[in-house]
Design a protein around this motif. Sequence first.
Motif, PDB file in Angstrom:
ATOM      1  N   ASP A   1      68.974 -40.486  35.737  1.00 10.59           N
ATOM      2  CA  ASP A   1      67.728 -40.501  36.067  1.00 10.59           C
ATOM      3  C   ASP A   1      67.381 -40.291  37.507  1.00 10.59           C
ATOM      4  O   ASP A   1      66.681 -39.499  37.798  1.00 10.59           O
ATOM      5  CB  ASP A   1      67.097 -41.839  35.499  1.00 10.59           C
TER       6      ASP A   1
ATOM      7  N   ASP B   1      64.872 -46.446  38.345  1.00  5.92           N
ATOM      8  CA  ASP B   1      63.911 -47.001  37.569  1.00  5.92           C
ATOM      9  C   ASP B   1      64.576 -48.487  36.884  1.00  5.92           C
ATOM     10  O   ASP B   1      65.206 -48.510  36.276  1.00  5.92           O
ATOM     11  CB  ASP B   1      63.841 -46.034  36.314  1.00  5.92           C
TER      12      ASP B   1
ATOM     13  N   GLU C   1      71.060 -45.140  34.567  1.00  4.02           N
ATOM     14  CA  GLU C   1      69.716 -45.197  35.708  1.00  4.02           C
ATOM     15  C   GLU C   1      70.287 -44.092  36.604  1.00  4.02           C
ATOM     16  O   GLU C   1      69.503 -43.788  37.438  1.00  4.02           O
ATOM     17  CB  GLU C   1      69.622 -46.582  36.078  1.00  4.02           C
TER      18      GLU C   1
END
Length: 242
Positions: free
Chosen positions: A181, A171, A178
Amino acid sequence: MSLSIIIPTLNEEAALPATLKSVAALTPAPLEVIVVDSSSQDRTVDIARAYGARVITGLPPGRAGQMNAGARIASGDQLCFLHADTELPADFVSLANGVLSDPRTALAGFISIMRGDNGVRRITTAHNFLKTWYAPLLFRTISFFRGARLLFGDQVMFCRRQDFWACGGFDAGQMIMEEADLCIRLSQLGRIIQVNRIVLSSDRRVAKWGVLKANFIYLAIGFLWGLGVSDSTLQRFYEAVR
């Protein structure tokens, strides 16, 4: 299977030579090494080119966007995302091929040993190992029992390029966490595993912040992320250290 190594950089002239030296020693060699640089003001780009890396320059700050940019031009069937202060084992390419030959595995990483001039940071190393397990167990419990683990950049993350783009890549709007995620999204395609091998990473944050402060920050950011605190808020606690 062919492998592309992607290294995001920003003013990494101190750490990058050791990392690229470890990459140059890999047997067999990777297909390519891509350094994606965010407008470094030191000798980072010159060092990367001296080691024969393909270099992309002038990218805006943010590792997620940098790594996506590297992945877009990568030619390998497999992608490895390597921090500029982490050294690889010499048999990494063969190891990655073996791990990713199992179709049940979507993403893998190693046990990161954090060390510096004063030796191994045992407390931080142990915490980094444990958070791979406890963070998804506490905050993504269903995903955990489906095979999700949380890996981070100093653990050397590698996956198939097809799977990386199937889940949307990193993302680019995230400036912190990140990797976590990406792990959650990739876990929908297969299991996330921590390979029982070590990689060596710099202790520069611990050296600057101290053991207690560093581990408190790591713990706090992980819990706040798990509770859904915004990326912009988390970033305030995590200053850049070079």
